[in-house]
Design a protein around this motif. Sequence first.
Motif: not given
Length: 200
Positions: A105-113, A120-126, A175-182
């Motif tokens: 499985r591959l998970c998307d990583v989202t950081l919620v403040d 989300t990762a990756p950030a393109q800017v900067p 930051p408050a929470e890391v979310r891992l989702s598919t």
Amino acid sequence: MRPAGRRAWWRRNAVALALLVPAAGALGWVTSEDAREGWWAIENHIAVTPGPGGWASVEDTMLRLVSFERVRTMPDDYGGTWSPPAGYAAWLVVVDSRSEGDVVRLCDVTLVDTEGRSFTAPAQVPPMPVYQSGSIQCGMPNPGSEPAQPGSRGELREDVFRSEVLVVTPASAEPAEVRLSTWATDGTGFGPRYAALPVP
């Protein structure tokens, strides 16, 4: 149409016009049923929080936030040092995963403040110092094999697969929470569930 004729037309059609709005709404509700059912089946809306040992159990995969820290400098791809530009902060997210399933499985990583904003990762800017995928490997059915996801830095630790990813946010974000989702719909996803891992 004369004014008297317009008034007569409105009187004759007032009931029909009044019924037109709810009828249109009902039609929209019926025709959107497939979309609503599809959203409910796969869109992330059921949070799974950590249990004993900090592991969140989603389907047949266990996920744990190992560490979460602000990174002020790190090596880049050119032998130099990278720092977030003024006004930004970089956060290194390290996750352990293990799976009893038979798929990778591959998970998307989202950081919620704390304000509910998502990053989300990756950030393109900067620009980031190294190439990063937007996903990490979160479920390694064959502990003897090598990490398969390009761009995610990871290593095997016995039956646990450890991955790390860098997320960039505005410096003001708390930051408050890391979310891992598919998002997979072919049986390799989590469906509507996602791991909600509080940051320390």
